[in-house]
Design a protein around this motif. Structure first.
Motif, PDB file in Angstrom:
ATOM      1  N   ASP A  30       0.799  -1.235   0.000  1.00  0.00           N
ATOM      2  CA  ASP A  30       0.000   0.000   0.000  1.00  0.00           C
ATOM      3  C   ASP A  30       0.827   1.277   0.000  1.00  0.00           C
ATOM      4  O   ASP A  30       0.290   2.368   0.218  1.00  0.00           O
ATOM      5  N   PHE A  31       2.131   1.185  -0.245  1.00  0.00           N
ATOM      6  CA  PHE A  31       2.962   2.374  -0.378  1.00  0.00           C
ATOM      7  C   PHE A  31       3.146   2.708  -1.854  1.00  0.00           C
ATOM      8  O   PHE A  31       3.056   1.831  -2.724  1.00  0.00           O
ATOM      9  N   LYS A  32       3.440   3.985  -2.101  1.00  0.00           N
ATOM     10  CA  LYS A  32       3.748   4.426  -3.460  1.00  0.00           C
ATOM     11  C   LYS A  32       5.259   4.463  -3.649  1.00  0.00           C
ATOM     12  O   LYS A  32       6.001   4.787  -2.723  1.00  0.00           O
ATOM     13  N   TYR A  33       5.694   4.147  -4.872  1.00  0.00           N
ATOM     14  CA  TYR A  33       7.116   4.079  -5.192  1.00  0.00           C
ATOM     15  C   TYR A  33       7.411   4.753  -6.524  1.00  0.00           C
ATOM     16  O   TYR A  33       6.553   4.786  -7.420  1.00  0.00           O
ATOM     17  N   VAL A  34       8.635   5.273  -6.635  1.00  0.00           N
ATOM     18  CA  VAL A  34       9.161   5.661  -7.941  1.00  0.00           C
ATOM     19  C   VAL A  34       9.846   4.413  -8.491  1.00  0.00           C
ATOM     20  O   VAL A  34      10.829   3.927  -7.932  1.00  0.00           O
ATOM     21  N   LEU A  35       9.281   3.891  -9.581  1.00  0.00           N
ATOM     22  CA  LEU A  35       9.702   2.598 -10.115  1.00  0.00           C
ATOM     23  C   LEU A  35      10.685   2.798 -11.256  1.00  0.00           C
ATOM     24  O   LEU A  35      10.424   3.553 -12.189  1.00  0.00           O
ATOM     25  N   LYS A  36      11.843   2.118 -11.156  1.00  0.00           N
ATOM     26  CA  LYS A  36      12.865   2.139 -12.213  1.00  0.00           C
ATOM     27  C   LYS A  36      12.811   0.794 -12.931  1.00  0.00           C
ATOM     28  O   LYS A  36      12.856  -0.256 -12.285  1.00  0.00           O
ATOM     29  N   PHE A  37      12.758   0.829 -14.247  1.00  0.00           N
ATOM     30  CA  PHE A  37      12.493  -0.374 -15.037  1.00  0.00           C
ATOM     31  C   PHE A  37      13.762  -0.974 -15.639  1.00  0.00           C
ATOM     32  O   PHE A  37      14.558  -0.266 -16.249  1.00  0.00           O
ATOM     33  N   LYS A  38      13.879  -2.284 -15.554  1.00  0.00           N
ATOM     34  CA  LYS A  38      15.030  -2.938 -16.178  1.00  0.00           C
ATOM     35  C   LYS A  38      14.911  -2.945 -17.703  1.00  0.00           C
ATOM     36  O   LYS A  38      15.903  -3.115 -18.406  1.00  0.00           O
ATOM     37  N   GLY A  39      13.687  -2.709 -18.227  1.00  0.00           N
ATOM     38  CA  GLY A  39      13.496  -2.661 -19.671  1.00  0.00           C
ATOM     39  C   GLY A  39      13.750  -1.298 -20.285  1.00  0.00           C
ATOM     40  O   GLY A  39      13.600  -1.114 -21.486  1.00  0.00           O
ATOM     41  N   ALA A  40      14.158  -0.314 -19.469  1.00  0.00           N
ATOM     42  CA  ALA A  40      14.414   1.035 -19.981  1.00  0.00           C
ATOM     43  C   ALA A  40      15.833   1.134 -20.553  1.00  0.00           C
ATOM     44  O   ALA A  40      16.645   0.226 -20.383  1.00  0.00           O
ATOM     45  N   GLY A  41      16.090   2.264 -21.218  1.00  0.00           N
ATOM     46  CA  GLY A  41      17.364   2.625 -21.826  1.00  0.00           C
ATOM     47  C   GLY A  41      18.561   1.725 -21.603  1.00  0.00           C
ATOM     48  O   GLY A  41      18.860   0.871 -22.422  1.00  0.00           O
ATOM     49  N   HIS A  42      19.249   1.916 -20.482  1.00  0.00           N
ATOM     50  CA  HIS A  42      20.475   1.163 -20.213  1.00  0.00           C
ATOM     51  C   HIS A  42      20.211  -0.177 -19.525  1.00  0.00           C
ATOM     52  O   HIS A  42      21.151  -0.856 -19.120  1.00  0.00           O
ATOM     53  N   GLY A  43      18.952  -0.538 -19.394  1.00  0.00           N
ATOM     54  CA  GLY A  43      18.618  -1.859 -18.876  1.00  0.00           C
ATOM     55  C   GLY A  43      19.067  -2.064 -17.439  1.00  0.00           C
ATOM     56  O   GLY A  43      19.124  -1.119 -16.643  1.00  0.00           O
ATOM     57  N   PRO A  44      19.409  -3.310 -17.093  1.00  0.00           N
ATOM     58  CA  PRO A  44      19.780  -3.624 -15.707  1.00  0.00           C
ATOM     59  C   PRO A  44      20.994  -2.840 -15.201  1.00  0.00           C
ATOM     60  O   PRO A  44      21.141  -2.659 -14.000  1.00  0.00           O
ATOM     61  N   LYS A  45      21.855  -2.347 -16.110  1.00  0.00           N
ATOM     62  CA  LYS A  45      23.032  -1.602 -15.651  1.00  0.00           C
ATOM     63  C   LYS A  45      22.631  -0.350 -14.866  1.00  0.00           C
ATOM     64  O   LYS A  45      23.269  -0.011 -13.866  1.00  0.00           O
ATOM     65  N   ALA A  46      21.570   0.316 -15.327  1.00  0.00           N
ATOM     66  CA  ALA A  46      21.095   1.502 -14.598  1.00  0.00           C
ATOM     67  C   ALA A  46      20.562   1.117 -13.218  1.00  0.00           C
ATOM     68  O   ALA A  46      20.734   1.860 -12.242  1.00  0.00           O
ATOM     69  N   LEU A  47      19.931  -0.063 -13.124  1.00  0.00           N
ATOM     70  CA  LEU A  47      19.420  -0.523 -11.828  1.00  0.00           C
ATOM     71  C   LEU A  47      20.571  -0.905 -10.900  1.00  0.00           C
ATOM     72  O   LEU A  47      20.513  -0.657  -9.689  1.00  0.00           O
ATOM     73  N   ILE A  48      21.620  -1.512 -11.461  1.00  0.00           N
ATOM     74  CA  ILE A  48      22.802  -1.852 -10.652  1.00  0.00           C
ATOM     75  C   ILE A  48      23.448  -0.581 -10.124  1.00  0.00           C
ATOM     76  O   ILE A  48      23.827  -0.498  -8.941  1.00  0.00           O
ATOM     77  N   ALA A  49      23.578   0.436 -10.984  1.00  0.00           N
ATOM     78  CA  ALA A  49      24.147   1.717 -10.542  1.00  0.00           C
ATOM     79  C   ALA A  49      23.289   2.339  -9.449  1.00  0.00           C
ATOM     80  O   ALA A  49      23.806   2.827  -8.435  1.00  0.00           O
ATOM     81  N   GLU A  50      21.973   2.306  -9.648  1.00  0.00           N
ATOM     82  CA  GLU A  50      21.036   2.844  -8.652  1.00  0.00           C
ATOM     83  C   GLU A  50      21.175   2.101  -7.325  1.00  0.00           C
ATOM     84  O   GLU A  50      21.193   2.711  -6.246  1.00  0.00           O
ATOM     85  N   LEU A  51      21.284   0.794  -7.405  1.00  0.00           N
ATOM     86  CA  LEU A  51      21.396  -0.045  -6.211  1.00  0.00           C
ATOM     87  C   LEU A  51      22.711   0.211  -5.475  1.00  0.00           C
ATOM     88  O   LEU A  51      22.722   0.491  -4.273  1.00  0.00           O
ATOM     89  N   ILE A  52      23.830   0.132  -6.190  1.00  0.00           N
ATOM     90  CA  ILE A  52      25.130   0.309  -5.542  1.00  0.00           C
ATOM     91  C   ILE A  52      25.281   1.733  -5.006  1.00  0.00           C
ATOM     92  O   ILE A  52      25.698   1.941  -3.855  1.00  0.00           O
ATOM     93  N   GLY A  53      24.911   2.726  -5.820  1.00  0.00           N
ATOM     94  CA  GLY A  53      25.015   4.117  -5.353  1.00  0.00           C
ATOM     95  C   GLY A  53      24.166   4.359  -4.119  1.00  0.00           C
ATOM     96  O   GLY A  53      24.606   4.987  -3.146  1.00  0.00           O
ATOM     97  N   GLY A  54      22.937   3.828  -4.140  1.00  0.00           N
ATOM     98  CA  GLY A  54      22.044   4.004  -2.995  1.00  0.00           C
ATOM     99  C   GLY A  54      22.513   3.272  -1.755  1.00  0.00           C
ATOM    100  O   GLY A  54      22.437   3.792  -0.635  1.00  0.00           O
TER     101      GLY A  54
END
Length: 261
Positions: free
Chosen positions: A34-58
Motif C-alpha cells: 500500500d505504499f507508493k514508489y518511484v519505479l525504475k524499469f530494467k526494460g528502460a534505456g540502459h537496462g539492468p546496468k542503470a538498476l545496478i548503478a542505482e542499487l550500488i550508489g544508494g
C-alpha cells in the motif's frame, strides 16, 4: 547470508503515471504494501546496468548515513501493463517483467534549489565525496537529483553513476580516474571539508561492507550478453573497482580541491 543491505521485496499492483523528467521513463506506482514508489524499469534505456548503478550508489549512500528514500526490489508480473493505452509504456512494462528497483515515494517533497536552500559544509562535502567516489555524472545545477522533504535533504537517482560499466574495458584505469566532471557538482562551492570526510568515509567503507553491497546485486541483472563473464565474475569487477577507487581516493579528492580552487 543476511546483512544490512538486504532489500524488501514488493509486488507492483498499480501503474499510476509516468515521471517523464527522467530519460529512462520511471513511473509512480503502488505496491502490495500500500505504499507508493518511484519505479525504475530494467526494460528502460540502459537496462539492468542503470538498476545496478542505482542499487550500488544508494547502498553506499545508506552505509554513509546519508538520507535517501528506501530502496526495494519491485516485481512486475506477466499480466502487468496489458491494459496500458500508451504503446511506449506498454512495451516498457512488458520488457520489465520480473525484478525491478523502486524508491519509496516522498509525498510532498520538492526539488532542491541551491538558490533557495543553503547546505552546510559538512553535508555538502559528504555528498560531493560520494559522487566523486561513485563517478555520478548527475547532481548538477541542471539536474540536482536531490529533494527537500520535511526540511531535510534527500538523495535520489544514482542510475548514472559507475559509468565504466557501459564499456566494461579498462575498469582499473577508471577506478583511478580523477573524475573531472565533479567541477559541475551543484554542492561543490560548499564542499570545504573534503579531506576530513575522506578519512571518515574510508574508515566506514570497509572491504566487508563493499562486499555486502556488491552481493546485493540480483543475479538476474548480471546476465550480460555483451561480455563473456559469469555473474560472479561481473560482481568481482564491481567489487574491485570500488575497493581500488577507495584505496586511491586521494586522486579524486585532489581533483575536488583543484575544482574548488
Amino acid at each position: 547470508m543476511t546483512n544490512n543491505f538486504e532489500l524488501r521485496h514488493v509486488h507492483v499492483t498499480r501503474y499510476m503515471m509516468p515521471l517523464r523528467e527522467g530519460g529512462s521513463l520511471p513511473a509512480l506506482a503502488e505496491a502490495d504494501d500500500d505504499f507508493k514508489y518511484v519505479l525504475k524499469f530494467k526494460g528502460a534505456g540502459h537496462g539492468p546496468k542503470a538498476l545496478i548503478a542505482e542499487l550500488i550508489g544508494g547502498q553506499i549512500a545508506k552505509a554513509l548515513n546519508l538520507q535517501l528514500p528506501e530502496l526495494v526490489f519491485a516485481h512486475l508480473d506477466e499480466a502487468f501493463g496489458r491494459t496500458e493505452a500508451d504503446e511506449e509504456i506498454q512495451d516498457l512494462l512488458q520488457g520489465s517483467q520480473g525484478l525491478n528497483l523502486a524508491l519509496h515515494f516522498l509525498s510532498g517533497a520538492i526539488t532542491f534549489d541551491p538558490a533557495v536552500t543553503t547546505i552546510d559544509e559538512t553535508l555538502a562535502s559528504k555528498i560531493v565525496w560520494l559522487d566523486a567516489f561513485i563517478t555520478n555524472v548527475d547532481r548538477t545545477f541542471k539536474n540536482t537529483n536531490m529533494l527537500m522533504w520535511h526540511k531535510e535533504l534527500w538523495l535520489i537517482d544514482h542510475g548514472a553513476c559507475l559509468y565504466f560499466h557501459h564499456s566494461w574495458s579498462n575498469w582499473e584505469q577508471s577506478a583511478k580516474s580523477p573524475f573531472k566532471l565533479i567541477k559541475d557538482h551543484v554542492l561543490l562551492p560548499q564542499a570545504s571539508k573534503i579531506k576530513t570526510i575522506d578519512a571518515e568515509f574510508k574508515a566506514i567503507l570497509t572491504p566487508e561492507i563493499i562486499r555486502d553491497i556488491v552481493n546485493s546485486i540480483p543475479e538476474a541483472w548480471l546476465q550480460r550478453e555483451d561480455i563473456d563473464s559469469s555473474p560472479n565474475a561481473i560482481r568481482e569487477v564491481y567489487y574491485n573497482f570500488l575497493v581500488t577507487r577507495l584505496d586511491h581516493s586521494e586522486i579524486f579528492v585532489n581533483e575536488i580541491e583543484h575544482a574548488r580552487s
